[in-house]
Design a protein around this motif. Structure first.
Motif, short mmCIF file in Angstrom:
data_model
loop_
_atom_site.label_atom_id
_atom_site.label_comp_id
_atom_site.label_asym_id
_atom_site.label_seq_id
_atom_site.Cartn_x
_atom_site.Cartn_y
_atom_site.Cartn_z
N THR B 62 1.06 -1.35 0.15
CA THR B 62 0.13 -0.68 0.30
C THR B 62 1.23 0.81 0.01
O THR B 62 2.33 1.08 0.38
CB THR B 62 -0.73 0.14 1.17
OG1 THR B 62 -0.22 0.34 2.40
CG2 THR B 62 -2.59 -1.15 1.20
N VAL B 77 -2.93 5.92 8.61
CA VAL B 77 -4.30 5.32 7.49
C VAL B 77 -4.06 4.49 6.13
O VAL B 77 -4.17 3.23 6.34
CB VAL B 77 -5.38 6.47 7.21
CG1 VAL B 77 -6.09 6.22 6.12
CG2 VAL B 77 -5.58 6.99 7.94
N ASP B 78 -2.38 5.24 5.79
CA ASP B 78 -2.55 4.16 4.46
C ASP B 78 -2.11 2.74 4.45
O ASP B 78 -1.54 2.00 3.92
CB ASP B 78 -1.90 4.67 3.57
CG ASP B 78 -1.76 5.77 2.87
OD1 ASP B 78 -3.72 5.78 2.42
OD2 ASP B 78 -2.05 6.58 2.30
N ARG B 89 -9.06 2.62 7.78
CA ARG B 89 -8.99 2.84 5.95
C ARG B 89 -10.27 2.02 5.74
O ARG B 89 -10.31 2.41 4.51
CB ARG B 89 -7.88 1.54 5.92
CG ARG B 89 -7.02 1.57 4.69
CD ARG B 89 -6.06 1.29 4.45
NE ARG B 89 -5.90 0.04 4.88
CZ ARG B 89 -4.66 -0.79 4.24
NH1 ARG B 89 -3.78 -0.34 4.38
NH2 ARG B 89 -4.78 -2.53 5.01
N GLU B 93 -12.80 3.90 3.21
CA GLU B 93 -12.95 3.13 1.32
C GLU B 93 -14.27 2.44 1.26
O GLU B 93 -14.81 3.71 0.08
CB GLU B 93 -12.13 1.89 1.51
CG GLU B 93 -12.21 1.70 -0.08
CD GLU B 93 -11.47 2.05 -0.65
OE1 GLU B 93 -10.12 2.74 -1.00
OE2 GLU B 93 -11.94 2.42 -1.87
N ARG B 284 -6.21 -3.93 1.53
CA ARG B 284 -7.57 -2.71 2.44
C ARG B 284 -8.00 -3.60 3.80
O ARG B 284 -7.71 -2.52 4.67
CB ARG B 284 -8.42 -2.73 2.03
CG ARG B 284 -8.54 -1.51 0.71
CD ARG B 284 -8.45 0.28 0.75
NE ARG B 284 -8.10 0.66 -0.28
CZ ARG B 284 -6.98 0.45 -0.58
NH1 ARG B 284 -5.58 0.04 -0.05
NH2 ARG B 284 -6.41 0.88 -1.67
#
Lengths: 450, 329, 136, 260
Positions: B62, B77-78, B89, B93, B284
């Motif tokens: 990511t 968050v990423d 996250r 999304e 994710r």
């Protein structure tokens, strides 16, 4: 032009965005509380009706409409002044254009909201679009203000593009902000082609925005001027309003500049000379304002139409004389401060004058609207003076706080002084010198001959 | 061509649905039950089959800095390293389609340079469509519940408030946003040659299907109205398993409901299943904590190992004899 | 992701998706029937007993009809409505509709409540037998 | 500024000017057509003639205003006179006709209450300014009508009308109505209302409620009819008697006349 100078400017001007002090959050909380209080007041008004205001069937418009006219007036600060300065190539505009343009957008937003606040059935607002009568000045306003809002938003965003590029590439900025900057930079990489196009776009907008801005305040005045009410139905009203708008706009701009300069320590960018130059503009506008006011009141008073005399005497000697003379006094103080103290205390004098002008202009709007409504063309009952209720006061204060709040958020997200324009100043300086040399005798260049 | 096939398919399906005016039980009861059963069953089947797929590795591919030394700032968050971070996250999304915000447009400039510009259009269109779809679904609960929950009434009033008294009956904001969003998503595929090239009939089909549902619904509400009471009676009957089909319902309603049934039945077996799939997306839904927590590859077979300890145990005497130093005496 | 979470997620999804089933089963409302119109209404003296237009049309389109009436009466100054069957009626909520359906609680609200719609007619218009400023 | 850019800007300027002019014409037309009927077209216009002398009677005035109040479910008992809903009301002679009154105005008129209402002007100021056509001049009979369903409550008409004939519903009117007459609707809070010459009665061929009530006490106190019809009672009256109307100089063309 050295990179170090550029870096220094960039660092200086992006610092407010990167670093957030405790005072910022404190003020933010206060502003938000004020706005929430206003929202509560509005909910009270929504559930109980406009009965919670001080208005009645005579004075059917009050504080909200005053605020509306005032905010639309303030909005001229920006775009119009920055556009005029851009078009006329005034170099000293560079650090102040963004401050001005942001005022425009937020003042317009708040001004538009005032109309919604004033409506008896706000949920039907769209009827204006679906069943609009083109003959109604209110519809002219809807059209002109929408166009003005869109174009001034565009005019604010255009010169932001290169700055967005700078912030996008700033390693200290991360997260959602970076994404905003990336989106708003529209792929800016500073190549000459992009620069050329941006210059053209800004040039076109700067020219287009001037008639739009003037039309907006003319149309605002025509809301009143088109009715057959004494002291409203005059041909002077549109230019009077436009002059008043630019007048209060410059004052608001000076106040915003002074605050930003102090808070963000931008003394090196917003210098006394900027205040002095704006002060000159302000003197001109004060003089114009006095000229228009005298012209308006003298014509009405000398003609002596009985209806107009009702209103006039209410303002000069009657129930509104306090307000009226306070306004005149404010403007006089401002004029004195500007003429006699500007050269020694550029910032102090212009700021004090601006404070008086902003207050005076709000009162001016109020004393154009309310006295005419209070003194009926045909008085049918005892005159009763309109006093705004606590709801109107709350919403008004919340509106001003909301304006500041929007500005506050803007300053936190975007450089309030246009970085690239300031950086570019030195390059422009060279061009300017060439142009000035052309004026001088004894030298001919290719540009003058062609 | 692909678009035309899908359009024709949806039109034919709609016309088939109109037959419901004559065969109410089939189109009003049997097919809806079948469609819901397929929808729920299919979705569960898909999710469970995904769940059974082994995940050999945590996937750290990511954006953003992963958790590292304390003085290196982590992109929480990423590249989250905790379950909470993963939830944030995932929520971003699912709720605001964060990855679509990263959508960029590549432009070849006249100067020969390639530039990447942000493109918000797809994100905006997708947000408009999905959120208004949610609002519309919730609004439809007024037919499926008796009495309708208070919150649904509030939603309905707020949805109508902005455009109040525009039409009779009140036009909902969500209806307009839904159709505009969908129309953009369709236009996007048709307008760009590259996108048109990669679009298959199954890309167009759901778009046309949803458009058909939206338009027939709007038509039913505003133009060719029918007895809402009877529709609600049918809907309430369906959810309480005692359906009643009234003959006062017009064919258009059956066209509308049949398209909805097709959508429900088609859902688990098409790209639309991303509704469930987004939660199982490995980039994710996993924390990037490879360095902190041992992740055992489920494909690992028990490898026969021989540790040094065992080696020494085996050869200790001989090692001692040879004068080789040993750990344990 | 562990299977436990996935199963839990599926169960939550199923509960949410079947919300109308368990909610309505628990609340258990049935369709209320509006009361039939009063037969002694004067509007229909000498005429066959029926509504302005036929019942199926009225259930679906009464709001449009009333809206049109309102526009015709207020904006165009017209007074009478000729139905499909060729009969004339005065375009008036109070003088025509309410003659047969005098109370909204016994007629209008039955369906409106069931369909969860709350038109604002009664904010201004008045029932024949009362002036109770109730909601809706 | 290079040459191409200059010409481009010039082009923009010309285009903007053309567009501006182009927009002006329909605007002017809309303006011109907003009130006055096109020349040569004989439109119907209802009007009222009020005999001031016959109306100098408290009972008559009370009956008239009460009739109007009951007919239209007007809320009463408002403590604030400036927030009352008025369709028909009275005001002093010298306030009603400021251009007629002078320091020696006859004693029988001075300070007397004259009945006033919406003038249903030929060129109504309120109609011009309404942004939603919620108020308009009805072509079929010249009545200045109100559509309460469409009014957004901006009160521009209240401000625009020079006669004070318009009232805004500052609060919910229903609790202030003693006996609601079910045949006529009440109003919603937040909309403007005014006299409609009893449009609901006109529809049925009846005279306005105030006219009926006034003539019950003194025959001929108020006469109602068609101004555009040369044979009507009002035309005859206007031809033979001296009448005045309110603030005629304003150009609104009021259609309520007063016999002095």
């Amino acid at each position: 032009m050295s990179d170090t100078r550029q870096d220094r400017i960039t660092n200086h001007l992006t610092r407010p965005i990167i670093k957030t002090g405790r005072a910022y959050y404190g003020t933010l909380v206060l502003l938000v509380i004020a706005v929430i209080w206003g929202l509560i007041a509005y909910i009270v008004q929504l559930t109980r009706g406009l009965t919670v205001t001080g208005m009645n069937n005579n004075v059917a418009w009050g504080m909200y409409i005053t605020n509306f006219v005032f905010f639309i007036g303030i909005s001229h600060a920006g775009t119009l002044i920055s556009a005029i300065l851009r078009v006329s190539g005034a170099e000293w505009r560079r650090p102040i254009t963004r401050v001005a343009e942001a005022i425009t957008v937020f003042a317009l937003v708040l001004g538009g909201i005032q109309i919604l606040l004033d409506m008896g059935r706000p949920e039907r607002a769209l009827n204006v679009i679906f069943y609009g009568r083109l003959g109604s000045p209110l519809l002219w306003d809807v059209i002109c203000i929408s166009i003005y809002l869109l174009s001034s938003l565009f005019y604010l965003l255009l010169p932001l593009i290169p700055d967005m590029g700078i912030l996008r590439d700033n390693p200290d900025i991360k997260g959602w902000r970076k994404e905003i900057y990336r989106l708003l930079s529209f792929g800016w990489d500073g190549n000459p082609e992009q620069k050329r196009r941006l210059e053209i776009a800004i040039g076109i907008m700067a020219i287009a925005i001037i008639p739009i801005a003037i039309s907006v305040h003319s149309v605002v005045s025509w809301i009143f001027g088109m009715t057959i009410r004494p002291m409203w139905h005059t041909t002077i009203l549109a230019p009077y309003f436009v002059v008043g708008a630019i007048f209060s706009g410059i004052a608001a701009l000076i106040l915003a500049m002074a605050i930003i300069r102090k808070v963000y320590k931008l003394e090196d960018y917003l210098k006394p000379i900027h205040f002095r130059f704006l002060g000159v503009l302000l003197i001109t506008m004060t003089a114009l304002w006095f000229y228009f006011t005298i012209s308006e009141y003298l014509t009405a008073g000398y003609g002596g139409l009985s209806e107009e005399m009702h209103v006039l005497s209410a303002k000069l000697t009657g129930e509104f004389s306090g307000l009226f003379w306070f306004m005149v006094m404010s403007m006089t103080i401002a004029f004195i401060a500007l003429v006699f103290f500007r050269s020694k205390h550029a910032i102090g004098a212009t700021v004090i004058a601006s404070i008086f002008i902003v207050i005076g202009m709000w009162i001016e709007r109020y004393s154009i609207i309310v006295p005419t409504l209070t003194n009926y063309a045909v008085p049918s009952h005892e005159v009763r003076i309109y006093y705004p209720s606590w709801v109107e006061w709350s919403i008004t204060i919340a509106s001003f706080c909301g304006f500041v709040l929007l500005y506050f958020i803007f300053v936190k997200l975007f450089p309030i002084i246009s970085i690239w324009e300031v950086e570019e100043a030195e390059e422009a300086l060279g061009e300017k010198i060439e142009v000035i040399k052309d004026y001088m005798p004894g030298k001919t260049s290719a540009t003058t001959e062609s | 061509m692909n678009a035309v096939i899908s359009l024709v398919a949806v039109v034919v399906l709609f016309l088939v649905g109109l037959l419901g005016g004559w065969a109410g039980i089939l189109f009003g009861v049997i097919i809806p039950y079948l469609a819901v059963a397929l929808f729920l069953g299919g979705l569960i089947y898909r999710v469970i089959s995904w769940a059974n797929v082994p995940v050999p590795f945590r996937i750290p591919t990511t954006c953003g800095q992963q958790q590292s030394l304390p003085w290196i700032e982590q992109a929480k968050v990423d590249n989250p390293s905790t379950t909470f971070g993963v939830i944030v996250r995932m929520a971003l999304e699912v709720l605001i389609f964060r990855s679509l915000l990263r959508n960029t447009k590549t432009v070849l400039r006249e100067s020969g340079k390639i530039a990447y510009a942000g493109s918000l259009a797809l994100w905006l269109g997708a947000m408009m469509f999905h959120w208004s779809l949610l609002v519309i679904l919730l609004r439809h609960l007024r037919f499926l519940t008796e009495p309708a929950p208070f919150l649904i009434t509030i939603l309905q009033e707020v949805d109508g408030f902005l455009l109040l008294q525009v039409w009779m009956p009140v036009l909902y904001l969500s209806s307009i946003l839904f159709l505009v969003g969908l129309a953009y998503l369709l236009f996007r595929r048709l307008a760009s040659p590259q996108l048109r090239y990669i679009s298959l009939a199954i890309d167009y089909f759901p778009l046309f299907l949803l458009l058909g549902i939206g338009i027939s619904g709007l038509w039913l509400r505003h133009l060719s109205k029918t007895d809402v009471g009877s529709i609600k009676e049918l809907a309430v009957g369906l959810v309480t398993f005692s359906p009643v089909v009234n003959n006062t319902i017009n064919s258009l309603f059956f066209g509308h409901i049949f398209l909805v049934c097709v959508l429900l039945a088609y859902f688990p077996f098409s790209k639309l299943v991303h509704m469930a799939g987004v939660f199982l997306s490995p980039t994710r839904n996993m924390a990037n904590n490879n360095r902190a927590v041992r992740h055992v590859n489920p494909w690992d077979y028990p490898v026969k190992t021989h540790s040094y300890e065992e080696y020494e145990d085996e050869w200790r005497e001989k090692m001692k004899g040879a004068g080789v130093p040993v750990d344990k005496e | 992701m562990s299977k436990g979470i996935i199963i839990a997620g599926l169960i939550v999804f199923l509960i949410v998706a079947t919300f109308p089933v368990w909610y309505t089963s628990a609340a258990g409302g049935s369709r209320p029937q509006p009361e039939p119109p009063a037969r002694d209404a004067k509007v229909f003296e000498g005429k066959e007993y029926r509504c302005v237009e036929d019942k199926v049309y009225m259930t679906g389109n009464h709001m449009q009809l009333l809206d049109n009436w309102r526009n015709l009466v207020v904006r165009e100054g017209e007074r009478f409505y000729t139905s499909e069957a060729g009969e004339q009626y005065e375009m008036s909520l109070t003088k025509t509709c309410l003659k047969c359906h005098p109370e909204r609680d016994r007629f209008c609200n039955k369906c409106h409540d069931y369909a969860n719609v709350y038109p604002t007619c009664w904010n201004c218009h008045v029932e024949l037998n009362g002036n109770e400023p109730k909601g809706n | 500024m290079d040459e191409s850019r200059r010409s481009f800007l010039k082009g923009i300027g010309v285009a903007a000017a053309a567009a501006g002019l182009g927009c002006t014409f329909p605007l002017l037309r809309a303006l011109a057509s907003s009130g006055t009927p096109a020349a040569g077209v004989q439109t119907r216009q209802l009007c009222m003639v009020i005999d001031i002398e016959k109306c100098l009677n408290e009972d008559l005035i009370k009956d008239c205003t009460e009739a109007c109040r009951i007919e239209h479910n007007l809320p009463g008992g408002e403590s604030d006179p400036e927030r009352q809903i008025r369709w028909m009301w009275t005001q002093k002679f010298e306030h009603t006709f400021p251009d007629q009154a002078h320091s020696l105005t006859p004693k029988e008129l001075r300070g007397e209450q004259v009945p006033v209402m919406c003038n249903h002007c030929t060129n109504p100021a309120c109609v011009k300014v309404c942004p939603t056509k919620a108020t308009w001049k009805r072509e079929s009979d010249g009545v200045v009508m109100m559509d309460m369903h469409r009014c957004i409550g901006c009160r521009y008409c209240v401000v625009g009308c020079p006669y004070g004939a318009r009232s805004f519903n500052w609060h919910e009117p229903r609790p202030h109505i003693k006996n609601i007459r079910p045949e006529y609707p009440t109003r919603m809070r937040g909309v403007v209302e005014k006299c409609t010459f009893c449009a609901e009665r006109l529809r049925e061929g009846r005279e306005p409620a105030c006219v009926e009530a006034a003539n019950r006490i003194t025959e001929g106190a108020m006469t109602f009819g068609e101004l555009s019809d040369p044979n009507s009672k009002v035309s005859a009256l206007l031809k033979t008697t001296r009448t005045i109307s309110r603030q005629n100089a304003l150009g609104t063309g009021p259609n309520v006349y007063y016999i002095v």
